[in-house]
Design a protein around this motif. Structure first.
Motif, PDB file in Angstrom:
ATOM      1  N   SER A 383       0.824  -1.209   0.000  1.00  0.00           N
ATOM      2  CA  SER A 383       0.000   0.000   0.000  1.00  0.00           C
ATOM      3  C   SER A 383       0.858   1.258   0.000  1.00  0.00           C
ATOM      4  N   GLU A 384       1.971   1.233   0.763  1.00  0.00           N
ATOM      5  CA  GLU A 384       2.863   2.401   0.794  1.00  0.00           C
ATOM      6  C   GLU A 384       3.473   2.655  -0.587  1.00  0.00           C
ATOM      7  N   THR A 385       3.826   1.581  -1.265  1.00  0.00           N
ATOM      8  CA  THR A 385       4.377   1.720  -2.613  1.00  0.00           C
ATOM      9  C   THR A 385       3.357   2.332  -3.565  1.00  0.00           C
ATOM     10  N   LEU A 386       2.080   1.899  -3.437  1.00  0.00           N
ATOM     11  CA  LEU A 386       1.025   2.437  -4.277  1.00  0.00           C
ATOM     12  C   LEU A 386       0.826   3.936  -4.038  1.00  0.00           C
ATOM     13  N   ILE A 387       0.925   4.346  -2.758  1.00  0.00           N
ATOM     14  CA  ILE A 387       0.792   5.769  -2.419  1.00  0.00           C
ATOM     15  C   ILE A 387       1.934   6.562  -3.053  1.00  0.00           C
ATOM     16  N   LYS A 388       3.136   6.012  -2.979  1.00  0.00           N
ATOM     17  CA  LYS A 388       4.290   6.687  -3.582  1.00  0.00           C
ATOM     18  C   LYS A 388       4.127   6.809  -5.099  1.00  0.00           C
ATOM     19  N   VAL A 389       3.645   5.722  -5.711  1.00  0.00           N
ATOM     20  CA  VAL A 389       3.426   5.737  -7.159  1.00  0.00           C
ATOM     21  C   VAL A 389       2.396   6.811  -7.529  1.00  0.00           C
ATOM     22  N   GLY A 390       1.318   6.913  -6.717  1.00  0.00           N
ATOM     23  CA  GLY A 390       0.300   7.929  -6.947  1.00  0.00           C
ATOM     24  C   GLY A 390       0.861   9.333  -6.837  1.00  0.00           C
ATOM     25  N   PHE A 391       1.698   9.559  -5.805  1.00  0.00           N
ATOM     26  CA  PHE A 391       2.306  10.873  -5.609  1.00  0.00           C
ATOM     27  C   PHE A 391       3.238  11.235  -6.769  1.00  0.00           C
ATOM     28  N   ILE A 392       4.034  10.251  -7.195  1.00  0.00           N
ATOM     29  CA  ILE A 392       4.959  10.478  -8.308  1.00  0.00           C
ATOM     30  C   ILE A 392       4.182  10.774  -9.592  1.00  0.00           C
ATOM     31  N   ILE A 396       4.451  14.033 -11.902  1.00  0.00           N
ATOM     32  CA  ILE A 396       4.764  13.965 -13.334  1.00  0.00           C
ATOM     33  C   ILE A 396       3.760  14.785 -14.140  1.00  0.00           C
ATOM     34  N   ILE A 397       2.461  14.672 -13.779  1.00  0.00           N
ATOM     35  CA  ILE A 397       1.407  15.420 -14.471  1.00  0.00           C
ATOM     36  C   ILE A 397       1.640  16.923 -14.340  1.00  0.00           C
ATOM     37  N   VAL A 398       2.003  17.367 -13.116  1.00  0.00           N
ATOM     38  CA  VAL A 398       2.281  18.791 -12.880  1.00  0.00           C
ATOM     39  C   VAL A 398       3.472  19.250 -13.717  1.00  0.00           C
ATOM     40  N   CYS A 399       4.521  18.421 -13.756  1.00  0.00           N
ATOM     41  CA  CYS A 399       5.727  18.759 -14.536  1.00  0.00           C
ATOM     42  C   CYS A 399       5.410  18.864 -16.033  1.00  0.00           C
ATOM     43  N   ILE A 400       4.573  17.934 -16.518  1.00  0.00           N
ATOM     44  CA  ILE A 400       4.187  17.956 -17.931  1.00  0.00           C
ATOM     45  C   ILE A 400       3.430  19.247 -18.253  1.00  0.00           C
TER      46      ILE A 400
END
Length: 482
Positions: A383-392, A396-400
């Motif tokens: 679950s922690e990995t999924l949260i990190k993936v969501g944050f990343i 990425i969307i903001v950077c784009i």
């Protein structure tokens, strides 16, 4: 110099599209067909396990522990056989041939047939039937099997050409451009991904019906068992119906839309390639007149983010200035069949790696339960990995979005330096459509192609049109021209 650069870019686009985009679409369509088989097989398999266990334990009837693997292999083999037969004899495409008139043999449409044959002579392709659909929808498409090729144009499309061009020459050119675009789809086998998908869905629906009949027979047999027979039959039937509804909903509302989204972006490159090939076959003016008709339907039509076609303005800009080639347009055999070659390799790899080792003489539902429990435990632990993936992903969307903003403002500055304000061009009219659709990006692309911001070809100037139609865009133009 410009023409050589266009040809260089097109050669890259052609190779990239045929070797990778077409191949990827074929692989995805095949994979989606396989997923659909899993979704129709799994409810049957899970529902029938209690019956198999009961028969195995009480009557010592042998069932392979790898029944599900055998079932999937059987479905794959049946599907491949069906698709091969389908692409030869054309069962799936018969639906698209309804309500059509064969132009090739019709005296009434002899003029259209002559235009068709003229365009066909520009492509290295065998026999193609030209069909006129009787409906009023503005549409045209190419479909085929490995035996027959068809280009279908609706009467609505013919009427749209007649209603929007006064000169006979313009009408003929627009029809030629339309036919050339569809010929390009045929010579590149662009119909294959959708044919595989539709054919796979057809055969999977037939198999789904067979599995339902088989399960109903098994339920009827088990229901005659005294005392517990009806109870087991009810549980099996309810389990199947619930799982079938759930998995079909997942396919309909998640998997299929996801494929459509992927297809949307990949298909746009195919459309660009077909436009450019059409321009190389006839010259850019013909395909320009065809694409201009799309603008008249709904401004910068097909510009939705969920459309399989690129926006029409960008399509026109891609073909603007492309010169006609003297030779017939042909596609290499390797390029055309590369996708099918990859599919054959993937199927061979899959068939020899499916686990069919006999580990047990009886069906074991505990193994299945353990696998499902392991899946949920892994999801919980990660679950922690999924949260990190969501944050990343959000980052990425903001950077784009920031990069797009920087690119846009850089484009504005560069456009100011090379702005044409004196010489009229054939694409000046596209500026009006960009303003009407509030498409600043397309507006800049048109100007960078050389369009005249102060064009005098039309009744209204660009500035006056923007001021009356789109005041905010008017302010943008003032800043651009300052």
């Amino acid at each position: 110099m410009l023409d050589s650069q266009i040809k260089k870019n097109f050669n890259f686009l052609e190779r990239f599209t045929n070797f990778f985009i077409n191949t990827l679409l074929i692989v995805i369509a095949s994979f989606l067909t396989f997923i659909h088989f899993l979704l129709i097989s799994l409810p049957f398999y899970l529902a029938i396990i209690p019956i198999l266990n009961y028969l195995s334990k009480n009557h010592q009837i042998y069932f392979s522990s790898n029944l599900f693997n055998y079932l999937i292999i059987m479905l794959l083999v049946l599907t491949i056989l069906y698709i091969i037969i389908d692409v030869i004899f054309g069962f799936t495409i018969k639906e698209y041939l309804k309500n059509t008139i064969l132009v090739n043999d019709s005296q009434e449409y002899a003029e259209y047939h002559l235009i068709f044959e003229e365009v066909k002579s520009k492509f290295n392709i065998g026999e193609v039937k030209f069909l006129l659909n009787t409906n009023e929808e503005v549409n045209a498409f190419a479909i085929a099997t490995f035996r027959k090729n068809y280009i279908i144009v609706s009467k609505g499309m013919i009427n749209h050409i007649d209603n929007n061009y006064e000169e006979v020459e313009d009408k003929i050119d627009a029809l030629k451009g339309l036919l050339a675009h569809e010929f390009s789809h045929l010579v590149n086998l662009d119909f294959l991904p959708n044919l595989i998908l539709l054919s796979g869905l057809n055969v999977s629906n037939h198999i789904d019906n067979v599995l339902k009949i088989t399960l109903n027979i098994a339920i009827s047999l088990i229901s005659v068992i005294p005392i517990i027979g009806n109870l087991i039959a009810t549980i099996v039937s309810s389990t199947y119906n619930l799982l079938h509804l759930l998995l079909q909903s997942i396919y309909t509302y998640i998997i299929s839309p996801l494929y459509k989204l992927i297809e949307t972006y990949l298909s746009r490159l195919i459309e660009y390639r077909s436009d450019i090939q059409s321009a190389e076959a006839l010259g850019w003016q013909c395909i320009y007149k065809t694409l201009y008709l799309l603008l008249l339907i709904d401004g910068n039509t097909y510009h939705s983010k969920f459309s399989t076609h690129p926006n029409t303005i960008s399509r026109i800009l891609k073909i603007f200035g492309v010169s006609r080639k003297p030779n017939k347009l042909s596609i290499s055999i390797i390029s055309k069949y590369f996708g099918l070659f990859i599919i054959c390799i993937l199927f061979f790899y899959l068939s020899i790696n499916i686990n069919i080792n006999e580990q047990s003489n009886y069906m074991n539902i505990n193994n299945l339960t353990y696998n499902f429990n392991s899946l949920f435990i892994n999801l919980k632990d990660n679950s922690e990995t999924l949260i990190k993936v969501g944050f990343i992903s959000i980052l990425i969307i903001v950077c784009i979005a920031m990069i797009k903003s920087i690119i846009f403002h850089t484009t504005v500055r560069n456009t100011k330096k090379t702005l044409n304000t004196t010489e009229n061009t054939p694409i000046d009219i596209l500026l009006f459509f960009a303003i009407e659709n509030n498409d600043k990006k397309a507006f800049l692309q048109i100007l960078n192609k050389g369009a005249n911001l102060n064009t005098t070809k039309f009744e209204k100037s660009i500035l006056k049109f923007a001021e009356s139609c789109n005041p905010k865009f008017y302010e943008f133009i003032i800043k651009l021209n300052s």
